[in-house]
Design a protein around this motif. Structure first.
Motif, PDB file in Angstrom:
ATOM      1  N   GLN A  39      -4.903   0.930 -10.522  1.00  0.00           N
ATOM      2  CA  GLN A  39      -5.802   0.694  -9.399  1.00  0.00           C
ATOM      3  C   GLN A  39      -7.130   0.152  -9.892  1.00  0.00           C
ATOM      4  OE1 GLN A  39      -6.628   4.201  -6.993  1.00  0.00           O
ATOM      5  NE2 GLN A  39      -6.907   2.933  -5.174  1.00  0.00           N
ATOM      6  N   THR A  40      -7.610  -0.868  -9.181  1.00  0.00           N
ATOM      7  CA  THR A  40      -8.944  -1.404  -9.426  1.00  0.00           C
ATOM      8  C   THR A  40      -9.802  -1.119  -8.210  1.00  0.00           C
ATOM      9  OG1 THR A  40      -8.186  -3.558  -8.633  1.00  0.00           O
ATOM     10  CG2 THR A  40      -8.170  -3.201 -11.007  1.00  0.00           C
ATOM     11  N   LYS A  43      -9.174  -1.870  -4.242  1.00  0.00           N
ATOM     12  CA  LYS A  43      -7.792  -2.285  -4.022  1.00  0.00           C
ATOM     13  C   LYS A  43      -6.869  -1.076  -3.949  1.00  0.00           C
ATOM     14  CE  LYS A  43      -8.006  -6.862  -6.139  1.00  0.00           C
ATOM     15  NZ  LYS A  43      -7.366  -7.795  -7.112  1.00  0.00           N
ATOM     16  N   GLN A  44      -5.707  -1.286  -3.347  1.00  0.00           N
ATOM     17  CA  GLN A  44      -4.719  -0.209  -3.266  1.00  0.00           C
ATOM     18  C   GLN A  44      -4.081   0.022  -4.632  1.00  0.00           C
ATOM     19  OE1 GLN A  44      -1.945  -1.313  -0.124  1.00  0.00           O
ATOM     20  NE2 GLN A  44      -2.987   0.078   1.278  1.00  0.00           N
ATOM     21  N   GLU A  46      -1.368   0.144  -7.276  1.00  0.00           N
ATOM     22  CA  GLU A  46      -0.292  -0.832  -7.450  1.00  0.00           C
ATOM     23  C   GLU A  46       0.771  -0.268  -8.387  1.00  0.00           C
ATOM     24  OE1 GLU A  46      -0.106  -5.436  -9.155  1.00  0.00           O
ATOM     25  OE2 GLU A  46      -1.575  -4.025  -9.951  1.00  0.00           O
ATOM     26  N   GLU A  88      -6.665  -9.429 -16.111  1.00  0.00           N
ATOM     27  CA  GLU A  88      -6.268  -8.866 -14.819  1.00  0.00           C
ATOM     28  C   GLU A  88      -5.488  -7.559 -14.944  1.00  0.00           C
ATOM     29  OE1 GLU A  88      -5.819 -11.982 -15.888  1.00  0.00           O
ATOM     30  OE2 GLU A  88      -3.811 -12.732 -15.364  1.00  0.00           O
TER      31      GLU A  88
END
Length: 117
Positions: A39-40, A43-44, A46, A88
């Protein structure tokens, strides 16, 4: 109460590697699945990878060929090897253990992975 403790995160340059660990307070065969998410901020959470009790493995498309999930039954630990890291991939990585019979889902506290470009 099941406890999961992640470790192994850190700062690494792009192209580098890390190995994350998820140590469980009981045998990992108690769980139908042990999974990694990330998770970042903003954001949800992942999905990253999943390891089933029977050994079936699933990866998110974004990490296929670069990340490897594995386990050490004797240590009640599931690993996530991160290779060829990209900017990323920067996120907090969480370990999750899922028991289907009880619908219980357990989470660790997370470990930060930061990839510098």
């Amino acid at each position: 109460q099941v406890q999961l403790v992640e470790s192994g995160g850190g700062l690494v340059q792009a192209g580098g590697s890390l190995r994350l660990s998820c140590a469980a307070s009981e045998t990992i065969f108690s769980f139908n699945y042990v999974r990694w998410f990330r998770q970042t901020p903003g954001k949800q959470r992942e999905f990253v990878a999943s390891l089933a009790r029977g050994g079936n493995i699933v990866y998110a498309d974004s990490v296929k060929g670069r990340f490897t999930i594995s386990r050490d039954n004797a240590k009640n630990t599931v690993y996530l090897q991160l290779n060829s890291l990209k900017f990323e991939d920067t996120a907090v990585y969480y370990c999750n253990a899922l028991e289907l019979t009880t619908s219980r889902s357990y989470w660790g506290q997370g470990t930060q992975v930061t990839v510098s470009s």
